[in-house]
Enzyme design. Structure first.
Site, PDB file in Angstrom:
ATOM      1  N   HIS A 145       0.873  -1.177   0.000  1.00  0.00           N
ATOM      2  CA  HIS A 145       0.000   0.000   0.000  1.00  0.00           C
ATOM      3  C   HIS A 145       0.911   1.228   0.000  1.00  0.00           C
ATOM      4  O   HIS A 145       2.027   1.178   0.521  1.00  0.00           O
ATOM      5  CB  HIS A 145      -0.831  -0.053   1.289  1.00  0.00           C
ATOM      6  CG  HIS A 145      -1.883   0.986   1.449  1.00  0.00           C
ATOM      7  ND1 HIS A 145      -1.602   2.289   1.807  1.00  0.00           N
ATOM      8  CD2 HIS A 145      -3.228   0.926   1.315  1.00  0.00           C
ATOM      9  CE1 HIS A 145      -2.739   2.962   1.901  1.00  0.00           C
ATOM     10  NE2 HIS A 145      -3.747   2.164   1.595  1.00  0.00           N
ATOM     11  N   ASP A 222       3.378  -4.065   8.170  1.00  0.00           N
ATOM     12  CA  ASP A 222       2.192  -3.230   7.993  1.00  0.00           C
ATOM     13  C   ASP A 222       0.999  -4.143   8.264  1.00  0.00           C
ATOM     14  O   ASP A 222       0.611  -4.940   7.414  1.00  0.00           O
ATOM     15  CB  ASP A 222       2.165  -2.679   6.560  1.00  0.00           C
ATOM     16  CG  ASP A 222       0.838  -1.995   6.235  1.00  0.00           C
ATOM     17  OD1 ASP A 222      -0.077  -2.019   7.077  1.00  0.00           O
ATOM     18  OD2 ASP A 222       0.729  -1.435   5.125  1.00  0.00           O
ATOM     19  N   GLN A 225      -4.068  -4.758   7.227  1.00  0.00           N
ATOM     20  CA  GLN A 225      -5.014  -5.756   6.711  1.00  0.00           C
ATOM     21  C   GLN A 225      -4.840  -7.124   7.356  1.00  0.00           C
ATOM     22  O   GLN A 225      -5.557  -8.052   6.996  1.00  0.00           O
ATOM     23  CB  GLN A 225      -4.857  -5.892   5.180  1.00  0.00           C
ATOM     24  CG  GLN A 225      -5.149  -4.646   4.396  1.00  0.00           C
ATOM     25  CD  GLN A 225      -6.611  -4.202   4.465  1.00  0.00           C
ATOM     26  OE1 GLN A 225      -7.492  -4.946   4.895  1.00  0.00           O
ATOM     27  NE2 GLN A 225      -6.874  -2.980   4.056  1.00  0.00           N
ATOM     28  N   LYS A 248     -10.113  -0.334  11.090  1.00  0.00           N
ATOM     29  CA  LYS A 248     -10.294  -1.534  10.264  1.00  0.00           C
ATOM     30  C   LYS A 248     -10.562  -2.773  11.116  1.00  0.00           C
ATOM     31  O   LYS A 248     -10.684  -3.877  10.607  1.00  0.00           O
ATOM     32  CB  LYS A 248      -9.050  -1.766   9.390  1.00  0.00           C
ATOM     33  CG  LYS A 248      -8.827  -0.676   8.330  1.00  0.00           C
ATOM     34  CD  LYS A 248      -7.682  -1.046   7.432  1.00  0.00           C
ATOM     35  CE  LYS A 248      -7.086   0.126   6.681  1.00  0.00           C
ATOM     36  NZ  LYS A 248      -7.882   0.576   5.558  1.00  0.00           N
ATOM     37  N   CYS A 387      -4.890   2.589  -3.358  1.00  0.00           N
ATOM     38  CA  CYS A 387      -3.600   3.090  -2.851  1.00  0.00           C
ATOM     39  C   CYS A 387      -2.483   2.090  -3.119  1.00  0.00           C
ATOM     40  O   CYS A 387      -1.587   1.894  -2.282  1.00  0.00           O
ATOM     41  CB  CYS A 387      -3.668   3.424  -1.356  1.00  0.00           C
ATOM     42  SG  CYS A 387      -4.830   4.714  -0.979  1.00  0.00           S
TER      43      CYS A 387
END
Ligand SMILES: Cc1ncc(COP(=O)(O)O)c(C=O)c1O
Length: 440
Positions: A145, A222, A225, A248, A387
């Protein structure tokens, strides 16, 4: 090894559910999300398939946010009156919950930020700015991303370090052998997504950590997700930094987390300076506060952090076993049913080696048109480059449409998506036919 399991290796043993049990549980959980009771338009129910952009919020999180503002809306770490002390206690209790949630060894390792983007920027600016020099290398993957790409471009430009890209295989997996071949004593950091927000790929992060540490490099994950969908045990994974967002994972917008190993955070300079992050200030200089407050300048997102604590309670209650098994059920079902749509190209690896989202392209129909048509049927999906522009270039696409699932989705949502897509394709085919017959 199942790459998702590596994130939760200290979690509870996998329970076995039948598809019916998973559906039943998801149907029960839906009752806790008030937004799912509304209609998009009269007679059209909301089919929410954009949880990778932001998740829905359960009653308990909404109540925690409202209760904070109703009962103890005061600034933290300052007031010496009852509601201010209660606000501070609630804020720090949320930190403890997050620390336990990711199995950090201390609350000093848990910094509240405004989200994943800020967390990664903090590491790039602070750690990168002081640890990188010309000749050093930062390795990211081709599926990152922008939030885990642009900050590294910037810091490499500033410090003279080189940014390198670990490639993907033809089926959208990370090419681990190529990544391994890139690592050397020049590598100072590997920054990798826990799960791709486009391909659904779950890279073997535990293996990447082992390989990177083997050459003395640090690893940032990261987790935007991955943390909401399969959690993270930072000690088991042994990552050096982990970034994720509250919104999220059933929490509110405006709060996120940076986890960092204590010795790294101790050595890093603060990115933002001002109130709260100092111990002593004179006209000439300042001494930094202890961790984690050294990195929390100014008024932090108090109520969102408290509500994030409620989201952590909610997810713990639901359990990773259910969340993972249920998403696997949905994504496998979606992969199977989406093949029925004429002209569709599904992106990323086939289940079960993927997370709970599916991005796709439909021949001859722009993703924005797809999303707009789906909205007529109450189906909310994301269209665009998500993104991840370089990844889309690699895939030979300008954009894609993405359906993403979470614990409150059911197979009927996938059916609604597929039905609406088929109707959209038919409408476009009819439209093209009309145009060509008018021309003819
Ligand atoms: C993989 C990934 N990383 C980072 C981000 C950025 O998260 P935020 O916008 O909450 O900072 C996202 C958001 O979609 C994401 O999917």
């Amino acid at each position: 090894m199942d790459p998702q399991a590596a994130f939760t290796s200290s979690g509870p043993a996998n329970a076995v559910y039948t598809a019916e049990q998973l559906e039943q549980r998801a149907a029960e959980l839906r009752q806790r999300f008030p937004i799912l009771r509304r209609e998009v338009r009269p007679g059209v129910r909301l089919v929410y398939l954009d949880s990778a952009a932001t998740s829905l919020k359960p009653d308990s999180v909404i109540d925690a946010l409202a209760e904070h503002y109703r009962l103890r809306s005061a600034n933290v770490h300052r007031g010496i009156y009852t509601i201010a002390e209660e606000a501070t206690a609630a804020y720090e209790a949320a930190r403890e919950k997050v620390a336990r949630f990711i199995n950090a060894s201390s609350t000093a390792e848990v910094i509240f930020t405004h989200g994943t983007t800020e967390s990664i920027n903090l590491v790039a600016w602070s750690w990168g700015g002081t640890n990188l020099k010309p000749g050093d290398e930062v390795v990211v993957t081709q599926m990152e991303h922008h939030a885990n790409l642009v900050p590294w471009q910037q810091v490499c430009r500033r410090t003279g370090a080189t940014l390198r890209f670990a490639p993907l295989t033809g089926d959208g997996q990370l090419d681990l052998a190529a990544l391994e071949a890139m690592l050397s004593e020049r590598t100072k950091l590997v920054a990798v997504t826990g799960a791709s927000n486009v391909l659904g790929t779950v890279p073997p992060v535990a293996e990447i950590v082992r390989l990177a540490h083997g050459v003395g490099a640090r690893v940032l994950v990261d987790g935007a997700q991955s943390v909401p969908h399969f959690g993270c045990d930072v000690q088991a994974l042994d990552c050096d930094f982990l970034a994720f967002s509250g919104h999220k994972m059933c929490g509110p917008e405006g709060v996120g987390v940076l986890y960092g190993k204590l010795e790294l955070l101790e050595a890093m300079p603060p990115m933002f300076t001002g109130g709260e992050m100092v111990k002593k200030v004179t006209f000439d200089e300042a001494a930094w506060n202890d961790l984690p407050w050294k990195f929390e300048a100014g008024t932090p997102p108090v109520a969102p952090a408290v509500a994030l604590g409620a989201a952590v309670d909610f997810l713990r209650d639901v359990g990773w076993d259910f969340i993972r098994a249920h998403e696997q059920l949905l994504v496998s079902y979606a992969f199977e049913r989406l093949q029925e749509v004429p002209g569709i190209r599904l992106l990323g690896p086939a289940p079960p080696n993927r997370s709970g989202l599916v991005a796709f392209a439909i021949e001859g129909i722009h993703p924005h048109d797809v999303a707009q048509f789906l909205d007529r049927y109450g189906v909310a999906v994301r269209a665009g480059h998500h993104c991840a522009q370089p990844l889309h270039q690699l895939l030979g696409l300008r954009a894609s449409t993405r359906a993403s699932f979470y614990l409150y989705n059911v197979r009927a949502d996938v059916d609604a998506l597929v039905d609406a897509l088929k109707q959209t394709v038919e409408r476009f085919a009819r439209f093209r036919q009309r145009v060509s017959s008018q021309r003819g």
